[in-house]
Design an enzyme around this catalytic site. Structure first.
Site, short mmCIF file in Angstrom:
data_model
loop_
_atom_site.label_atom_id
_atom_site.label_comp_id
_atom_site.label_asym_id
_atom_site.label_seq_id
_atom_site.Cartn_x
_atom_site.Cartn_y
_atom_site.Cartn_z
N ASP A 552 -45.05 -36.14 -38.26
CA ASP A 552 -46.12 -35.70 -39.15
C ASP A 552 -47.47 -36.02 -38.52
OD1 ASP A 552 -47.03 -34.84 -41.90
OD2 ASP A 552 -47.83 -36.87 -41.89
N GLU A 589 -46.58 -32.03 -35.49
CA GLU A 589 -47.82 -31.32 -35.80
C GLU A 589 -48.92 -31.79 -34.83
OE1 GLU A 589 -47.88 -30.51 -40.52
OE2 GLU A 589 -47.99 -32.62 -39.97
#
Length: 965
Positions: A552, A589
């Site tokens: 993340d 990400e």
């Protein structure tokens, strides 16, 4: 002095000191407001201005209201000094250097330390210190190694620290640096940020956490700034009084103790006495072990557990590495993203006690597991699970959950506000959250287990991994190392910030915690944070045998951390470690924003920085070009498949010429993505120019392509964030088109991902038209809006207006769509979409040409036609040609097909295209599509004589040339 003001008052301050001071007053005004940390200042009840003593102050006020009084106070010299210490604007970067952005001039700078945190100020000067030393300002810039480690302070002044200090002891104190002018008057003071000197003196690679031997248990805690540490041992998790309290001994920042074998199976917390800069006090903190491997419910205590114990291993666990699904290459990966609770919370074919938890994945006869098996049989390789570590905001104990009687919601209008109101009322007390609020990274989440206390969560997590592997799926964990749920000395879910305050969390130039991720950003540029992340990943690989990680907000982590973790994992061997680390894939990400943007805190793991590492990052370019706009733009902005130019909606997209350019640009972006977003891939753009992928630009002149290897690109059009694929299509397409057409567009979007080079990524439910009733951020929207239905009877469209908090501004767009019954798919639409999706997977895995391993292989084989200024808008023609006698320079990798042509027709009408380059080939419809339940795709035609193709509206067709044809 006090003044009564109103929130609309205009205040002007005139001081007898330097005219530069009012700027500082304004900054302090904002920082001292009651809501400084997490919300914008919209109203203020009181504030303080810090002024030097004997300053004359004139306040000129104007106000439009006489209500809501406010007070203005001028603080005493001591409170002014203490307020200075709220900030930590100086950095102790090495043993010999303190960096501070201050100009001493003819004055002097002093360093103060107080073991009791008693620094204060009186008319006689600074009091309460144990040590006071003068710092010498150095000329020139900071040392190069300091600038490399702390690039954001490259312009700070360097102050020399004397060599004879006992720094290992000093870092346990309240510390301050203070500047005085030439006449001895205090100019500025501040606290210090210590990570630099802590890394230099206390970096440590020895044992941490609990370690079991035949003789007993040893505990090790890294806490170099602590003044004392003890461990409280509890027999049972709910015991209020410990059965034993043992002081730990320190050796160079690491506190350790030895315990008896009887400690095994007990629970513990650390009691840490430490100076905390957020309170400017010596605090007594009770904290879990950062290296916890087990917990009691809600993480109240750490469970002393030996993960190597046979009692915690399902049958066959030690040999699971031999039963892992086959994986030839990372280029063979396809990913399906799923939330643990979504998978089974509403599945009546799962035992009630297992719904929403780990064990639901072991129910072989459930609708959900059968659905996963269909995907696996078609070729799917990896299941990505949203966060499964111990996170906050969901009580581990199910009996404490609140719920809504869904029978009261089922009869409501599709656009009713009542469902969202009822869900929102209990959303912080139910069993649902995505889980991006980490408390402890190294332990499975208790709420997904049958019993959150003790070993149950460990055993059931392992059973889940084992069952999924046996189904044919590799398991990917969503890890959130970029931030923590809580901080401070007393929050029950704060851990790291209680043990080494100010170290684990990244701070800004004022010393306050950075919150650009959302809250409590972590600092992987600090050695022991980097180490903790690497150790935690190894924990999940070795102890839970998972097969990959999705990071993340990976761009908020340093590149070195991810690269070194990849190397450490890759070194694991089945013979010695029980796992084959070479088959474990890492991606995340790679967004580049906040304080880490443009390498602001060091080289971060962003899209452009990861080229050549083999670490994947999400390709938002292909998503935005395919669908239109971006998650941050207007929801009606159209893209390549949603009608831009060719079937416009009510949104103003500009002139026809503007739309033509937008559509052509989108096509460039998509074709670049289909070539794995390789920065050196050569293609023909809409102007007819031969350009590299890195020369294809976005609207802000940022290159579209950034990858060096195919496996560095994760192509996707939907994920857990933002609207589902079906929902965003329902927003962006014209109101008047039919649900049949929307279903075809849904399939078209999936096909553009499934048949691209790189790694395809799908959100759970893409294949069954999943809807969240147009909720754009369902992280806390409960089971009602996140429902997945593997019976295929409903896609969850029209279950009420989505929750107000994140969606109210779009309700005027959402309401008429939910009201219109023609938007809702039937079960037949859902089943047809599933069959078409399975066909896409079968096609992808029918040929290695869809999964090329190298950039060179893609450049040699992949071509795009229908390009340049005369191209037909809304259609992409891609060919993948393998080696054969006609092109002997290219090796043969596909024994079945010598040529594949894929046509993506996003037009609302039939697409016909003559291609001289593809004349006289023996192309036929792919066998999977010949047998497809989709009758429309079977109408696609290829004419060998002219090289002409005809493909129906909103259809993806695959033609193949067989070697034996």
């Amino acid at each position: 002095m006090a003044l009564t003001l109103t929130p609309t008052s205009s205040v002007h301050l005139l001081s007898s000191i330097s005219v530069a001071r009012p700027r500082i007053f304004a900054a302090d005004f904002n920082l001292r407001s009651r809501w400084r940390r997490r919300r914008p200042v919209t109203s203020i009840s009181n504030f303080r201005l810090r002024l030097p003593s004997k300053t004359s102050l004139h306040c000129l006020c104007s106000s439009s209201s006489a209500s809501s009084p406010m007070s203005l106070e001028v603080s005493s010299p001591n409170s002014q000094f203490l307020d200075c210490l709220i900030y930590s604007r100086a950095y102790w970067v090495t043993q010999g250097v303190i960096a501070w952005n201050v100009d001493v001039g003819e004055g002097s700078c002093y360093f103060y330390a107080s073991k009791s945190a008693g620094l204060s100020f009186s008319e006689d000067g600074i009091d309460g210190y144990d040590l006071r030393i003068k710092l010498e300002a150095e000329s020139g810039s900071l040392p190069a190694d300091v600038i490399e480690k702390f690039p954001h302070i490259r312009n700070y002044k360097s102050f020399k620290v004397p060599k004879d200090l006992d720094i290992r002891d000093l870092v346990k104190s309240q510390l301050a640096v203070v500047c005085f002018d030439a006449e001895g008057r205090l100019i500025q003071g501040t606290g210090l940020q210590l990570p630099g000197v802590l890394d230099e003196l206390f970096s440590y690679d020895g044992p941490l956490g609990a370690h079991f031997t035949p003789e007993g248990v040893s505990l090790h805690l890294w806490a170099p700034t602590a003044q004392a540490v003890s461990v409280c041992i509890y027999k049972n998790p709910l015991d209020k009084s410990p059965m034993e309290i043992c002081p730990l001994k320190e050796a160079n920042g690491v506190w350790s103790t030895e315990g008896a074998c009887s400690w095994g199976g007990c629970y513990y917390v650390y009691k840490v006495s430490v100076y905390h800069p957020s309170t400017m006090k010596l605090e007594t903190c009770y904290a879990n072990d950062p290296y916890a491997r087990g917990l009691s419910a809600d993480g109240r205590k750490t469970f002393l557990v030996n993960l190597d114990s046979d009692d915690l291993k399902p049958e066959g666990w030690d040999n699971l590495a031999d039963k892992k699904p086959c994986l030839r290459s990372f280029s063979d990966i396809s990913i399906y993203e799923l939330h643990v609770r979504d998978f089974s919370a509403n599945d009546e074919t799962v035992e009630p006690e297992n719904r929403g938890g780990y064990l639901a994945f072991t129910s072989k006869d459930s609708a959900g597991v059968k659905h996963l098996q269909k995907l696996v049989d078609a070729g799917l390789t990896h299941l990505h699970l949203l966060p499964t570590f111990q996170f906050g905001d969901v009580d581990d104990e199910k009996e404490n959950w609140k719920s809504v009687d869904t029978s009261l919601l089922e009869g409501l209008r599709p656009d009713s506000t009542e469902a969202q109101a009822r869900i929102t009322e209990i959303q912080n007390d139910d069993g649902y959250n995505w889980g991006y609020n980490p408390v402890l990274w190294g332990v499975p989440k208790g709420s997904y287990a049958s019993d959150p206390t003790g070993p149950c969560r460990i055993i059931e997590f392992r059973k889940m991994v084992q069952a999924l592997n046996c189904t044919g799926l590799n398991v990917v964990l969503d890890v959130v190392y970029n931030h923590l749920h809580a901080s401070g000395p007393h929050d029950k879910e704060s851990v790291l910030d209680k043990i080494v305050p100010g170290y684990y969390l990244r701070r800004n130039s004022d010393g306050f915690i950075e919150n650009s991720t959302c809250v409590n950003n972590t600092a992987s540029e600090h050695y022991m944070v980097d180490r903790l992340i690497r150790d935690d990943l190894l924990n999940w690989v070795v102890n839970y045998k998972v097969d990959g990680f999705r990071f993340d907000l990976m761009g908020h982590i340093m590149k070195a951390t991810i690269v070194n973790a990849k190397s450490a994992i890759g070194s694991l061997r089945k013979e010695t470690d029980g796992v084959d680390g070479s088959r474990i894939y890492l991606y995340g990400e790679g967004w580049n924003f906040g304080e880490v943007a443009e390498n602001g805190r060091g080289i971060n793991a962003s899209q452009f920085n990861l080229g050549g590492t083999g670490i994947g990052s999400f390709n938002d370019r292909i998503r935005d070009a395919t669908l239109g706009g971006s998650p941050f733009g207007h929801p009606l902005q159209q893209g390549f498949i949603t009608g831009l130019l060719l079937q416009p909606n009510a949104h103003d997209h500009g002139s026809e010429a503007t739309q033509e350019l937008m559509l052509s640009t989108a096509k460039n972006h998509i074709q670049t993505g289909m070539a794995a977003n390789l920065k050196d891939y050569m293609l023909t753009n809409h102007e007819g120019k031969e350009v590299k992928g890195s020369e294809v630009l976005m609207h802000d002149a940022t290159p579209v392509a950034y990858a060096s290897l195919p496996t560095e690109t994760i192509n996707y059009v939907s994920a857990h964030d933002n609207e589902t694929l079906f929902d965003i299509i329902s927003l962006k397409t014209p109101m008047e088109i039919s649900v049949d057409e929307r279903c075809r567009i849904n399939h078209l979007a999936s096909s553009m991902i499934a048949l691209s080079q790189g790694i395809p990524f799908f959100h759970a439910g893409d294949e069954i038209l999943r809807s969240k009733s147009l909720d754009r951020d369902s992280y806390n929207s409960g089971d009602w809006f996140n429902r997945l239905d593997f019976s295929y009877s409903s896609n969850n469209w029209g279950v009420g207006l989505p929750p107000k908090g994140k969606n109210e501004h779009n309700w005027p767009l959402i309401k008429p769509r939910l009201q219109d019954p023609s938007f809702k798919p039937k079960s037949s639409h859902i089943v047809a979409t599933l069959h078409n999706f399975l066909d896409l997977l079968r096609i992808r895995y029918s040929s290695p040409l869809f999964r090329l391993d190298t950039a060179r292989a893609i450049q040699e084989r992949v071509r795009f036609h229908n390009t340049g200024p005369s191209s037909i808008p809304g259609a992409i023609v891609m060919s993948i040609e393998d080696g054969h006698r006609g092109i002997p320079s290219v090796s043969q990798i596909d024994p079945i097909y010598s040529l594949i042509v894929v046509i993506f027709n996003a037009r609302p009408s039939e697409f016909s295209y003559p291609s001289p380059a593809l004349k006289d080939r023996k192309l036929e419809l792919h066998p999977v599509q010949v047998m497809s339940a989709d009758e429309i795709v079977k109408k696609s035609v290829y004419d060998s004589f002219s090289g002409g193709f005809t493909v129906p509206a909103r259809t993806t067709t695959v033609f193949v040339e067989s070697r034996n044809g």
